[in-house]
Design a protein around this motif. Structure first.
Motif, short mmCIF file in Angstrom:
data_model
loop_
_atom_site.label_atom_id
_atom_site.label_comp_id
_atom_site.label_asym_id
_atom_site.label_seq_id
_atom_site.Cartn_x
_atom_site.Cartn_y
_atom_site.Cartn_z
N ASP A 4 0.79 -1.23 0.00
CA ASP A 4 0.00 0.00 0.00
C ASP A 4 0.83 1.28 0.00
OD1 ASP A 4 -2.43 1.17 -0.27
OD2 ASP A 4 -2.93 1.12 1.86
N CYS A 23 0.83 0.80 -8.59
CA CYS A 23 0.25 -0.23 -7.72
C CYS A 23 1.33 -1.30 -7.56
CB CYS A 23 -0.99 -0.79 -8.40
SG CYS A 23 -1.91 -1.93 -7.39
N GLU A 78 -8.97 1.03 -10.88
CA GLU A 78 -8.68 -0.11 -10.03
C GLU A 78 -7.49 -0.87 -10.60
OE1 GLU A 78 -10.88 -4.12 -8.28
OE2 GLU A 78 -11.83 -2.98 -9.88
N SER A 91 -6.84 -6.27 -5.08
CA SER A 91 -7.09 -5.05 -5.83
C SER A 91 -6.97 -3.82 -4.93
CB SER A 91 -8.48 -5.09 -6.47
OG SER A 91 -9.47 -5.13 -5.48
N LYS A 92 -6.82 -2.68 -5.60
CA LYS A 92 -6.76 -1.39 -4.93
C LYS A 92 -7.48 -0.38 -5.81
CE LYS A 92 -3.61 2.10 -3.16
NZ LYS A 92 -2.23 2.45 -2.84
N HIS A 93 -8.20 0.54 -5.19
CA HIS A 93 -8.96 1.55 -5.91
C HIS A 93 -8.28 2.91 -5.76
CE1 HIS A 93 -12.26 -1.32 -6.29
NE2 HIS A 93 -11.90 -1.69 -5.08
#
Length: 101
Positions: A4, A23, A78, A91-93
């Motif tokens: 993150d 990401c 995403e 996943s990450k937004h």
């Protein structure tokens, strides 16, 4: 696993700037990171096709470059990381806010 310390959300940029979203993902084998735009129907697509099904970028470095952005690129993106093991996807937004001149 998605690390993150990639791009924070929201990203706020001026119209016509360049933006790079990052990401970071880690795993063995090395995961591929796919980028999608979330939740909007695009005018050039049929109503049955959602834009979150279109892969905007797919690589192992997790970078997604937007050059000379416009207000139409405002929205939610995403990244999804997977290395093919057990069909596990993380996943990450990230929200992009484009400030108009």
């Amino acid at each position: 696993m998605i690390i993150d310390n990639g791009t924070s959300s929201p990203i706020i940029a001026n119209e016509y700037d360049n933006v790079t979203m990052k990401c970071q993902a880690r795993g063995r084998p090395t995961p591929h990171v796919a980028w999608f735009r979330r939740g909007e129907d695009r005018k050039e697509l049929t109503n049955q096709t959602r834009s979150d099904k279109i892969i905007l970028a797919n690589n192992t470095d997790g970078l997604f470059h937007l050059i000379n952005i416009t207000r139409e690129q405002n929205g939610h993106y995403e990244c999804r990381a997977s290395n093919g093991v057990n069909d596990h996807v993380v996943s990450k937004h990230i929200e992009l806010r484009v400030l108009c001149k």
